[in-house]
Design a protein around this motif. Structure first.
Motif, PDB file in Angstrom:
ATOM      1  N   LYS A 147      18.866  11.132  34.314  1.00 19.55           N
ATOM      2  CA  LYS A 147      19.548   9.686  34.526  1.00 19.55           C
ATOM      3  C   LYS A 147      20.679   9.291  33.853  1.00 19.55           C
ATOM      4  N   PHE A 148      21.172   7.974  34.089  1.00 16.63           N
ATOM      5  CA  PHE A 148      22.421   7.662  33.883  1.00 16.63           C
ATOM      6  C   PHE A 148      22.783   7.993  32.148  1.00 16.63           C
ATOM      7  N   SER A 149      21.985   7.073  31.556  1.00 17.73           N
ATOM      8  CA  SER A 149      22.477   7.159  30.280  1.00 17.73           C
ATOM      9  C   SER A 149      21.145   7.617  29.131  1.00 17.73           C
ATOM     10  N   LEU A 150      21.585   8.621  28.535  1.00 17.71           N
ATOM     11  CA  LEU A 150      20.693   9.103  27.580  1.00 17.71           C
ATOM     12  C   LEU A 150      20.860   8.515  26.306  1.00 17.71           C
ATOM     13  N   VAL A 209      23.603  27.447  20.803  1.00 13.02           N
ATOM     14  CA  VAL A 209      22.845  27.897  21.803  1.00 13.02           C
ATOM     15  C   VAL A 209      21.423  28.293  21.340  1.00 13.02           C
ATOM     16  N   ILE A 210      21.318  28.699  20.045  1.00 15.63           N
ATOM     17  CA  ILE A 210      19.920  29.339  19.568  1.00 15.63           C
ATOM     18  C   ILE A 210      19.222  28.129  19.380  1.00 15.63           C
ATOM     19  N   TYR A 211      19.690  27.002  18.582  1.00 11.14           N
ATOM     20  CA  TYR A 211      19.071  25.952  17.911  1.00 11.14           C
ATOM     21  C   TYR A 211      19.230  24.698  18.966  1.00 11.14           C
ATOM     22  N   PHE A 212      19.948  24.574  19.631  1.00 11.94           N
ATOM     23  CA  PHE A 212      20.010  23.412  20.435  1.00 11.94           C
ATOM     24  C   PHE A 212      20.207  23.814  21.997  1.00 11.94           C
ATOM     25  N   PRO A 213      19.234  24.528  22.368  1.00 17.42           N
ATOM     26  CA  PRO A 213      19.346  25.127  23.949  1.00 17.42           C
ATOM     27  C   PRO A 213      19.707  24.164  24.851  1.00 17.42           C
ATOM     28  N   HIS A 214      19.107  22.682  24.472  1.00 15.51           N
ATOM     29  CA  HIS A 214      19.477  21.831  25.765  1.00 15.51           C
ATOM     30  C   HIS A 214      20.590  20.908  25.470  1.00 15.51           C
ATOM     31  N   GLY A 215      21.534  21.478  24.604  1.00 15.48           N
ATOM     32  CA  GLY A 215      22.780  20.758  24.105  1.00 15.48           C
ATOM     33  C   GLY A 215      22.463  19.250  23.410  1.00 15.48           C
ATOM     34  N   LEU A 216      23.546  18.628  22.854  1.00 15.66           N
ATOM     35  CA  LEU A 216      23.397  17.521  22.069  1.00 15.66           C
ATOM     36  C   LEU A 216      22.720  16.582  22.692  1.00 15.66           C
ATOM     37  N   MET A 217      22.951  16.238  24.036  1.00  6.93           N
ATOM     38  CA  MET A 217      22.435  15.035  24.579  1.00  6.93           C
ATOM     39  C   MET A 217      21.013  15.286  25.048  1.00  6.93           C
ATOM     40  N   GLY A 218      20.771  16.565  25.291  1.00  9.53           N
ATOM     41  CA  GLY A 218      19.378  16.964  25.710  1.00  9.53           C
ATOM     42  C   GLY A 218      18.458  16.899  24.413  1.00  9.53           C
ATOM     43  N   THR A 223      10.167   5.583  30.417  1.00 14.76           N
ATOM     44  CA  THR A 223      10.770   6.889  30.556  1.00 14.76           C
ATOM     45  C   THR A 223      11.418   6.951  31.856  1.00 14.76           C
ATOM     46  N   THR A 224      11.093   6.015  33.094  1.00 14.61           N
ATOM     47  CA  THR A 224      11.882   6.193  34.238  1.00 14.61           C
ATOM     48  C   THR A 224      13.010   5.308  34.191  1.00 14.61           C
ATOM     49  N   LYS A 225      13.418   4.547  33.114  1.00 11.31           N
ATOM     50  CA  LYS A 225      14.260   3.717  33.197  1.00 11.31           C
ATOM     51  C   LYS A 225      15.670   4.327  32.035  1.00 11.31           C
ATOM     52  N   VAL A 226      15.271   5.263  31.261  1.00 12.67           N
ATOM     53  CA  VAL A 226      16.371   5.607  30.313  1.00 12.67           C
ATOM     54  C   VAL A 226      17.345   6.375  30.985  1.00 12.67           C
ATOM     55  N   LEU A 232      18.968  14.657  22.184  1.00 11.28           N
ATOM     56  CA  LEU A 232      18.779  13.205  21.796  1.00 11.28           C
ATOM     57  C   LEU A 232      18.002  12.849  22.523  1.00 11.28           C
ATOM     58  N   HIS A 233      17.852  13.420  23.938  1.00 11.58           N
ATOM     59  CA  HIS A 233      16.962  12.923  24.900  1.00 11.58           C
ATOM     60  C   HIS A 233      15.394  13.043  24.674  1.00 11.58           C
ATOM     61  N   LEU A 234      15.256  14.461  24.286  1.00 10.28           N
ATOM     62  CA  LEU A 234      14.050  14.950  23.837  1.00 10.28           C
ATOM     63  C   LEU A 234      13.379  14.235  22.802  1.00 10.28           C
TER      64      LEU A 234
END
Lengths: 287, 330
Positions: free
Chosen positions: B4-7, B297-306, B327-330, B308-310
């Motif tokens: 989605k657009f903005s996490l 890569v080991i500790y933030f496998p989904h990256g920073l935005m991922g 959850t559908t709008k974020v 925050l998203h999680l």
């Protein structure tokens, strides 16, 4: 004719080096399915260690090569233990980024210790052998013979010893190997160590007729990837045959076509072959 | 999933753009503004890479080389052909996209590592051609003396500030288009292919056509970023086509959050400033940067935005009343 035979010899030399590097890469790929870009850094470290031991510590050529192999094996094992094992369940892309991290680190380390200049490694084998009117440089003969001996030894190790068959078993079927009680961690460490040692020996053998510098592994590792793709990823005979094909193609095309573009040959060969045969040269239904 | 657009939420995104808008006022010196301009161009290119690699799941190791094609197209048309910048930029985007479509037709028949190594080889071939074709590309020396884009009225792109806003506007347009793509059916098709190509095929998606479209679009982004690079940096050399540069972009993407709209931009800004702040270490900075990369890569496998998203998702699931819409709008 003499020129042609000389080019064949050059091709065999290059091919032997490429095969040794590609063998390690393909072994690691077979076991862990990691496209290990750091392999080029293991190669580079091997070259530098052998060079320093010979020029700074006065160690003779062969012991220096052995030490270089040991050092690269240790570096490879440490990377496996600290980095790749932590990423066991990660996506392939993450392995690749981590491998690039190791590559950047080791290149910076080499840069910090030895500087960015090009070094030439001395060799006790400077002469040449004259055979039927042909003059063959000893170092090149040495490379071909050593690479051949190593390949035979590796093959014997993999097929005749328990540890070697464990590596092959794990490459063939991971779960099956676990069920037979094979310790996956031990085998991965061992595979990385063998790969690192092979790369270091290749670098130390090649260095006297080439140069040593921190980024020397990059082009070699990219060609090794081309080789193992052509030979089928994980295939040992594929890596050897692929290495020789690319080495030959490079030497012949570099001489008869254009030396400017000789580094392009390996990549052009891969692009052409995969464009015509997307399944690769020797693959068994796997893509 | 995370498409989605903005996490960061709309607030985070707006804050980011306000910061970008007023950054030149906050910056200590012109150098920082110029650096940020470069970061925007890199982010624009990485946005394209994220489409084919992050959303569609095909690791393209030639992305930097496609950017180099765009950069050289503009440089050659302007310096050797005497073209103005804007038409040259348009041709650069079209040419890079056409080349992408052509090479993609062959490359995308391959899967996984085969595709990656094939594109790596294409990248090396492009690099070597740029290095060795002296009569056209000036080889290692690169091409100097590229004129900046022609200005409109009072805007003069010789100056750093207009260049900064030009790069920012281009990045915003790129981001907006990417947002529309990823929200559309097409974007969902790409994600379906990333998640499982056989499954996508089974539900009737023409995966080859979708992948080719994604690849072509991503190379257009590369061409646009490359052309812009020529006009703003005003010098190109073959190092753009070096695989190390593509590795940089992959790193930006992964650290920011792969397959997320803002991932490439966040990663790019963060890592470029990190490398910049390690500048005092000079050539030893990779001694620090390499291990940082591995740890991320080991500790933030989904990256920073991922990450925050999680975290946000976890918070939302703890409040069942609001999660259905949230959850559908974020």
């Amino acid at each position: 004719m003499i020129l042609f035979i000389q080019q064949i010899l050059n091709g065999l030399t290059l091919g032997s080096i490429y095969s040794l590097v590609a063998l390690g890469l393909t072994l690691v790929y077979g076991i862990m399915h990691i496209p290990n870009f750091a392999h080029g850094a293991f190669y580079m470290m091997g070259g530098f260690v052998a060079y320093s031991l010979m020029t700074k510590a006065g160690v003779p050529y062969w012991p220096a090569i052995l030490c270089a192999a040991a050092v690269s094996a240790v570096i490879a094992m440490v990377s496996e233990r600290l980095v790749f094992r932590a990423l066991e369940n990660a996506l392939p892309l993450h392995h690749m980024i981590a491998a690039i991290g190791i590559l950047l680190f080791l290149e910076a380390l080499a840069h910090a210790i030895w500087g960015a200049e090009f070094h030439r490694m001395p060799t006790p084998y400077t002469g040449s052998v004259t055979l039927a009117g042909l003059s063959l440089p000893t170092q090149r003969i040495l490379i071909i013979v050593s690479a051949f001996v190593l390949m035979v030894a590796l093959n014997l190790f993999l097929r005749k010893t328990l540890l070697g068959t464990a590596i092959l078993a794990m490459a063939q079927n991971r779960e099956g190997a676990f069920l037979m009680g094979i310790d996956a961690n031990k085998i991965s460490l061992l595979t990385f160590a063998i790969a690192g040692a092979l790369a270091a020996v290749a670098a130390a053998l090649f260095a006297p007729i080439n140069l040593i510098y921190p980024t020397m592994g990059e082009l070699v590792i990219m060609k090794a990837f081309v080789i193992i793709i052509l030979g089928g990823m994980g295939s040992i005979s594929g890596a050897i045959v692929g290495g020789l094909i690319i080495g030959m193609a490079e030497a012949l095309a570099g001489f008869y076509v254009s030396s400017d573009y000789k580094d392009l040959i390996a990549f052009a060969v891969l692009v052409l072959i995969l464009a015509l045969r997307p399944e690769g040269l020797f693959t068994k239904g796997m893509r | 999933m995370m498409n989605k657009f903005s996490l960061l939420g709309k607030g985070g995104a707006s804050l980011f753009f306000l910061l970008c808008l007023f950054f030149p006022l906050l910056a200590n010196n012109q150098y920082q503004v110029a650096l940020m301009t470069n970061i925007f161009i890199l982010a624009l290119a990485t946005l394209g890479l994220n489409l084919i690699t992050g959303y569609t799941g095909q690791l393209n190791l030639a992305h930097g080389s496609f950017m180099a094609i765009g950069a050289y197209t503009v440089a050659l048309l302007m310096v050797k052909g005497g073209w103005p910048f804007w038409p040259a930029l348009l041709v650069a985007v079209l040419f890079t996209g056409m080349l992408g479509a052509l090479l993609g037709t062959v490359a995308l028949r391959l899967k996984d590592h085969y595709f990656a190594i094939f594109t790596m080889s294409l990248g090396v071939i492009i690099l070597l051609i740029l290095e060795k074709w002296d009569s056209l590309t000036e080889g290692h020396n690169g091409i100097f003396g590229i004129e900046p884009p022609e200005g409109f009225g009072l805007i003069d792109f010789h100056q750093i500030l207009p260049q900064y806003y030009l790069a920012l506007v281009m990045l915003l347009i790129g981001l907006l288009v990417m947002w529309r793509i990823t929200l559309s059916l097409l974007g969902r098709t790409f994600i379906a292919i990333r998640n499982s190509e056989p499954l996508a095929q089974a539900i009737g998606i023409n995966t080859m056509r979708a992948k080719l479209l994604s690849f072509t679009l991503s190379t257009c982004y590369g061409g646009l970023a490359g052309g812009l690079y020529s006009g703003i940096v005003r010098f190109v050399d073959p190092s753009l086509a070096n695989i190390a540069f593509t590795f940089d972009m992959i790193t930006f993407m992964l650290v920011g959050g792969i397959g997320l709209l803002f991932g490439p931009i966040v990663g790019c800004v963060l890592l470029m400033w990190l490398v910049q702040s390690l500048q005092f270490l000079q050539e030893y900075r990779m001694l620090i940067f390499g291990p940082i990369l591995i740890i991320l890569v080991i500790y933030f496998p989904h990256g920073l935005m991922g990450y925050l998203h999680l975290r946000r998702m976890r918070r939302l699931t703890r409040q069942p009343s609001s999660n259905a819409t949230a959850t559908t709008k974020v």
